[in-house]
Write an enzyme that holds these catalytic residues in place. Structure first.
Site, short mmCIF file in Angstrom:
data_model
loop_
_atom_site.label_atom_id
_atom_site.label_comp_id
_atom_site.label_asym_id
_atom_site.label_seq_id
_atom_site.Cartn_x
_atom_site.Cartn_y
_atom_site.Cartn_z
CG LEU A 120 47.97 56.66 11.35
CD1 LEU A 120 47.54 56.02 12.66
CD2 LEU A 120 49.45 56.41 11.08
CG HIS A 144 50.93 65.43 2.70
ND1 HIS A 144 51.10 66.11 3.89
CD2 HIS A 144 50.04 66.16 1.98
CE1 HIS A 144 50.36 67.20 3.88
NE2 HIS A 144 49.71 67.26 2.73
#
Length: 344
Positions: free
Chosen positions: A125, A229
């Site tokens: 993605l 992240h």
């Protein structure tokens, strides 16, 4: 209009441009044209029914229908780990105790695992930063659920998603630095590239086979176990609102969390339904954004439309019908883009 469609061979240069913007850490989107071409070819062969389940994988792109610009990519692996082992760590506990010495220690421990073998996987993605607006991220991520709902028999009962772990702008991963590098003797970026280009044999050959006490890792590494992240935090939130949960499995490279859910419990899959479509001028009103997808396996399309999610007859413009490759009288799949907020 932004449209989700299956990947095509001509998309390889656009995917290379996307790959150059990931900043590393997105293993399945390496900036390597040969690898991306192979990935595209595998997706095409999957749609054509030429591959066994163990090799099947679908790839979709988000395209601006007016300019042809490819703004993002998403993918589904049908069944992971049936050809090459699919590794992660399970975060568990080992207890060391002595009644005689009155000592009791419960130690967080990493166990090498293949527990998700055979699961379907949401992967790859990535949305171009310039296009992170107007619901494009939601459309890109959740379009896969519309495909899975329409072609449920193509997928297994559980779906997982590996979330990108904590890595800085220079490619430094605290988890890798404290653990992986000691066994693989290479930088994170090198291991990431090898894995992304399909050279995975080194993982099985060099992985530590015994449980690892997390207290032996640096504090910095311990702190990022199961963390994402910063750029991935929105994607995690999207999946969690769809029913995905972190069940103490993490990535072997960067320590990022693996989320999982039973496919039939995913909100967008469970609540999507088929409605008849008609051509006309959609009613005006303060309607929520909804995902609308056709049921055409080889020419699958998804768009965002503002409409009443409870409607039995969906009115679309000629342009929207054209983008969906649908005609009046066809049945399309409809679901609200985001879950309704619960009110007290």
């Amino acid at each position: 209009m932004m449209v989700i469609r299956p990947v095509e061979r001509s998309d390889v240069s656009a995917l290379m441009q996307l790959a150059s913007k990931t900043g590393g850490g997105l293993t399945s989107l390496p900036a390597n044209e040969a690898t991306l071409s192979v990935r595209i070819e595998r997706a095409i062969k999957t749609w054509q029914g030429e591959l066994p389940k163990s090799e099947q994988g679908y790839v979709f792109v988000l395209e601006d229908s007016e300019t042809g610009t490819v703004a993002g990519i998403c993918a589904i692996e049908v069944a992971v780990g049936l050809n090459d082992p699919w590794y992660n760590y399970r975060v568990g506990t080992l207890v060391h105790a002595s009644k005689e010495l009155n000592v009791y220690n419960a130690l967080p421990t990493l166990f090498l695992s293949n527990d998700h073998t055979g699961s379907s996987e949401l992967c790859t993605l990535f949305l171009d930063p310039k296009w992170r607006k107007e619901g494009n991220g939601y459309l890109l991520s959740k379009s896969r659920f519309m495909f899975m709902a329409a072609f449920r028999d193509k997928f297994n009962d559980k779906v997982v998603a590996e979330m990108r772990g904590v890595i800085d702008e220079h490619g430094y991963s605290p988890f890798w630095q404290s653990l992986g590098k000691r066994f693989f003797s290479m930088d994170f970026s090198r291991a990431d590239f090898l894995c992304g280009t399909g050279q995975k044999a080194f993982i099985a050959e060099l992985m530590p086979k015994h449980p690892i006490y997390t207290h032996f890792l640096s504090q910095e590494a311990q702190d990022v176990i199961g963390q994402v992240h910063p750029q991935t935090a929105p994607a995690r939130a999207v999946l969690e609102k769809e029913g995905f949960r972190y069940r103490n499995y993490i990535d072997i490279f960067d320590g990022g969390p693996t989320l999982e859910c039973d496919i039939d419990r995913v909100r967008a899959i469970r609540k999507s339904r088929l409605v008849e479509v008609a051509e006309g001028q959609p009613a005006q009103g303060d309607f929520p954004a909804c995902l609308v997808a056709n049921e055409n396996y080889h020419h699958f399309r998804v768009v965002l439309v503002r409409t009443d999610p409870a409607t039995e007859r969906l009115i679309l413009t000629a342009a929207q019908l054209d983008a969906l490759k649908c005609h009046a009288g066809d049945r399309v799949r409809l679901v609200r883009l985001c879950a309704e907020e619960k009110t007290a």
